[in-house]
Design an enzyme around this catalytic site. Structure first.
Site, PDB file in Angstrom:
ATOM      1  N   GLU A 178     -26.512   8.382 -14.019  1.00  0.00           N
ATOM      2  CA  GLU A 178     -27.088   8.433 -15.310  1.00  0.00           C
ATOM      3  C   GLU A 178     -26.283   7.852 -16.437  1.00  0.00           C
ATOM      4  O   GLU A 178     -25.476   8.549 -17.162  1.00  0.00           O
ATOM      5  CB  GLU A 178     -27.432   9.959 -15.498  1.00  0.00           C
ATOM      6  CG  GLU A 178     -28.147  10.087 -16.994  1.00  0.00           C
ATOM      7  CD  GLU A 178     -28.595  11.502 -17.235  1.00  0.00           C
ATOM      8  OE1 GLU A 178     -29.110  11.511 -18.192  1.00  0.00           O
ATOM      9  OE2 GLU A 178     -28.348  12.553 -16.622  1.00  0.00           O
ATOM     10  N   LYS A 220     -31.020   6.981 -13.160  1.00  0.00           N
ATOM     11  CA  LYS A 220     -31.614   7.799 -14.331  1.00  0.00           C
ATOM     12  C   LYS A 220     -31.242   7.249 -15.567  1.00  0.00           C
ATOM     13  O   LYS A 220     -30.050   7.736 -16.193  1.00  0.00           O
ATOM     14  CB  LYS A 220     -31.206   9.401 -14.170  1.00  0.00           C
ATOM     15  CG  LYS A 220     -31.941  10.335 -15.238  1.00  0.00           C
ATOM     16  CD  LYS A 220     -31.623  11.670 -14.993  1.00  0.00           C
ATOM     17  CE  LYS A 220     -32.037  12.396 -16.020  1.00  0.00           C
ATOM     18  NZ  LYS A 220     -31.952  13.837 -16.138  1.00  0.00           N
TER      19      LYS A 220
END
Length: 339
Positions: A178, A220
């Site tokens: 992420e 992500k």
């Protein structure tokens, strides 16, 4: 590392029309959320809130493929004594765990952050696997501002993400990487595009250098949006086009799925953006959601910590989950929000 097992888990995480519930708020963050409904944050109140979400069977079974947990939550038991992990598994979803220890001020880099948590991570991953986690999450924070992000900040954060990802896979855990380019600021969507492209290019260079098996990993990222203080906000269509343009340039086709963070977007706007992106498909990857606040804001406000509000709060959670399920399929429409 069993590559086939990692690939199977990753594919389940991005099953058609399903996304990830991010329920990994730290104790400090969930206290801030509870403060908005004047509820004291205790072990029991945190457990009751999360148990309520995990027992929302319609949402969990139909729209949620996995749940990111926090260290406290993965160890907790529901009011009836069953583990919260078992509630997630019973709903057909996969338990996951946040493993970074937070973004700290980066030495020598004013206004920039670096995420910590690599020390002792191998041993923690071994324990989390025993506790039932089959995927993990590590979040890097990239701020946009005057002269930032620096190459030093991008390099440090993407290197840490790659080291984390390799350790996860060694332990049979699928890494969610992420790299969040933060929305705060007056920058344009074009600047967000440029920064996100640089970050993703650096990330996939580092993942390659650390021998991370891309087919057993999930990305992500942020969407390409205008800064919160930018005078001209990119339209839903522009966000979708620029986001896909960025990913097509920077994300390898081997990655099975891209699950967006909401990053502070309003609930419906996050859904509208996801839908617009999927309506432009088919894509090289599955594209879905991994929302925290954009799934939880409505049920939290409805619940207010009161047992008599549980059913209504679960209905609010189910509605948001179903709207995002439709968006992940490119089948959402704003009129459905009122239905």
């Amino acid at each position: 590392m069993d590559k086939k097992s990692l690939e199977e888990i990753a594919q389940k995480m991005v099953a058609d029309g399903k996304g990830i519930l991010a329920a990994d708020e730290s104790t400090g963050t969930i206290k801030k959320r509870f403060d908005t409904i004047a509820l004291e944050s205790t072990q029991d109140s945190r457990r009751d809130y999360r148990e309520m979400l995990f027992r929302s069977n319609d949402a969990m079974q139909s729209a949620i493929s996995g749940v990111i947990l926090y260290d406290e939550t993965i160890r907790q038991k529901a009011a009836d004594g069953s583990s919260l992990v078992s509630l997630i598994e019973q709903a057909g979803a996969i338990p996951g765990i946040k493993v970074d220890t937070g973004a700290k001020d980066m030495a020598g880099h004013p206004h920039e952050k670096v995420t910590e948590g690599l020390d002792g991570l191998r041993e923690r991953l071994e324990e989390y696997f025993e506790l039932g986690a089959r995927f993990a999450k590590w979040r890097a924070v990239i701020n946009i501002g005057d002269g930032i992000p620096s190459q030093g900040c991008i390099a440090a954060n993407t290197h840490a993400l790659a080291r984390y990802a390799a350790l996860c896979q060694e332990n049979g855990i699928v890494p969610i990487v992420e790299p969040e380019v933060i929305m705060d600021g007056a920058h344009t969507a074009e600047t967000c595009f440029e920064v996100t492209s640089n970050v993703l290019t650096a990330l996939y260079t580092q993942l390659d250098e650390q021998n991370v098996h891309l087919e057993g990993s999930i990305l992500k990222p942020n969407m390409i949006v205008s800064g919160t203080e930018c005078s001209t906000q990119a339209s839903v269509a522009q966000v979708a086009e620029m986001t896909l343009d960025c990913f097509n340039k920077c994300v390898p086709k081997a990655v099975p799925g891209i699950i967006f963070l909401s990053g502070g977007q309003a609930d419906e706007l996050a859904t509208a953006h996801l839908d617009a992106i999927n309506k432009m498909g088919p894509h090289s990857w599955k594209i879905s959601f991994s929302y925290g606040r954009a799934l939880q804001a409505a049920p939290l406000k409805t619940w207010h910590g009161k047992p008599e509000n549980v059913a209504a709060a679960q209905a609010a959670f189910t509605h948001r989950a179903m709207m995002n399920k439709l968006a992940a399929l490119g089948e959402w429409d704003a009129t459905l929000e009122k239905a």
